[in-house]
Design an enzyme around this catalytic site. Sequence first.
Site, mmCIF file in Angstrom:
data_model
loop_
_atom_site.group_PDB
_atom_site.id
_atom_site.type_symbol
_atom_site.label_atom_id
_atom_site.label_comp_id
_atom_site.label_asym_id
_atom_site.label_seq_id
_atom_site.Cartn_x
_atom_site.Cartn_y
_atom_site.Cartn_z
ATOM 1 N N CYS A 181 0.834 -1.198 0.000
ATOM 2 C CA CYS A 181 0.000 0.000 0.000
ATOM 3 C C CYS A 181 0.873 1.255 0.000
ATOM 4 O O CYS A 181 0.608 2.204 -0.735
ATOM 5 C CB CYS A 181 -0.913 -0.005 1.226
ATOM 6 S SG CYS A 181 -2.120 1.333 1.253
ATOM 7 N N CYS A 182 1.929 1.245 0.817
ATOM 8 C CA CYS A 182 2.860 2.383 0.864
ATOM 9 C C CYS A 182 3.523 2.602 -0.496
ATOM 10 O O CYS A 182 3.740 3.742 -0.916
ATOM 11 C CB CYS A 182 3.925 2.156 1.934
ATOM 12 S SG CYS A 182 3.359 2.353 3.636
ATOM 13 N N CYS A 210 8.077 3.681 5.791
ATOM 14 C CA CYS A 210 7.254 3.304 4.638
ATOM 15 C C CYS A 210 8.108 2.962 3.426
ATOM 16 O O CYS A 210 7.615 2.410 2.446
ATOM 17 C CB CYS A 210 6.301 4.450 4.276
ATOM 18 S SG CYS A 210 7.143 5.981 3.821
ATOM 19 N N CYS A 223 -0.865 8.605 7.251
ATOM 20 C CA CYS A 223 -2.238 8.340 6.847
ATOM 21 C C CYS A 223 -3.107 8.116 8.085
ATOM 22 O O CYS A 223 -2.650 7.546 9.083
ATOM 23 C CB CYS A 223 -2.296 7.106 5.955
ATOM 24 S SG CYS A 223 -1.466 7.308 4.358
ATOM 25 N N CYS A 261 -3.423 4.665 9.652
ATOM 26 C CA CYS A 261 -2.131 4.079 10.030
ATOM 27 C C CYS A 261 -1.431 4.867 11.133
ATOM 28 O O CYS A 261 -0.256 4.611 11.428
ATOM 29 C CB CYS A 261 -1.212 3.988 8.823
ATOM 30 S SG CYS A 261 -1.848 2.952 7.491
#
Length: 239
Positions: free
Chosen positions: A125-126, A235, A208, A211
């Site tokens: 996702c990162c 990340c 985010c 997170c």
Amino acid sequence: MYFCENFKSMDISTIEKTLLNLSLEERLQVLTQLFPQEKIVFSTSFGQEDQAILYAIASQSLPIQIFTLDTGRQFQESYELMDLTTRKYQITIDTFFPKTESVEKLVKEKGFNSFYSSVENRKECCFIRKMEPLSRALQGAKVWITGLRAEQSENRANMPIVEWDEQRQLFKINPLIDWTFDELNQYLVDHKIPQNPLHKKGFISIGCAPCTRAIAEGEHPRAGRWWWENSQKECGLHA
């Protein structure tokens, strides 16, 4: 001693010696003098360190391009700070978003919150929301300025003020790497620099929204990032 192909006359030790013992403003000024014909960029996530650097750039009208990465999962407070900052300093900040097709594919295959399932999913996702947009943001740049500080994490503890990024073929400059949090906070207060209101609620390192959580007293500053996993709390942007 390291040299890069495009700057054979400019090595890391020379730049580092030039920048040491200078103020933040002077460090940024010197960079524009050392690389007058090159593209210099500054990446901001609007954290406290980035706000200090952004102020130093804007207050001197330095020829440094400013950009941010919008992952699409930011806090509303972060967006409000972005707007406040651009209005206050009358500057342009380029925003880079993840590719729509990549996000759609990820969500279709793994759902909206796949990053909670494993470190691998979180890094995926990162990569989609941060790493790939960063690559586009850095295209053509020869100098990349960051807001990293050595105190922020173990991974950053030994980072120098000047690095050569072999993969991206550019100089990475960390002008606040040797600053303490107290020095940073005093700078923010002295110059009345706007900050994210979440900082006062225990959110020291803000990423985010899904997170990031507030940290308790005594916890490591990065403990609120990806709190559900045991990792270096990175990340990949500054691995």
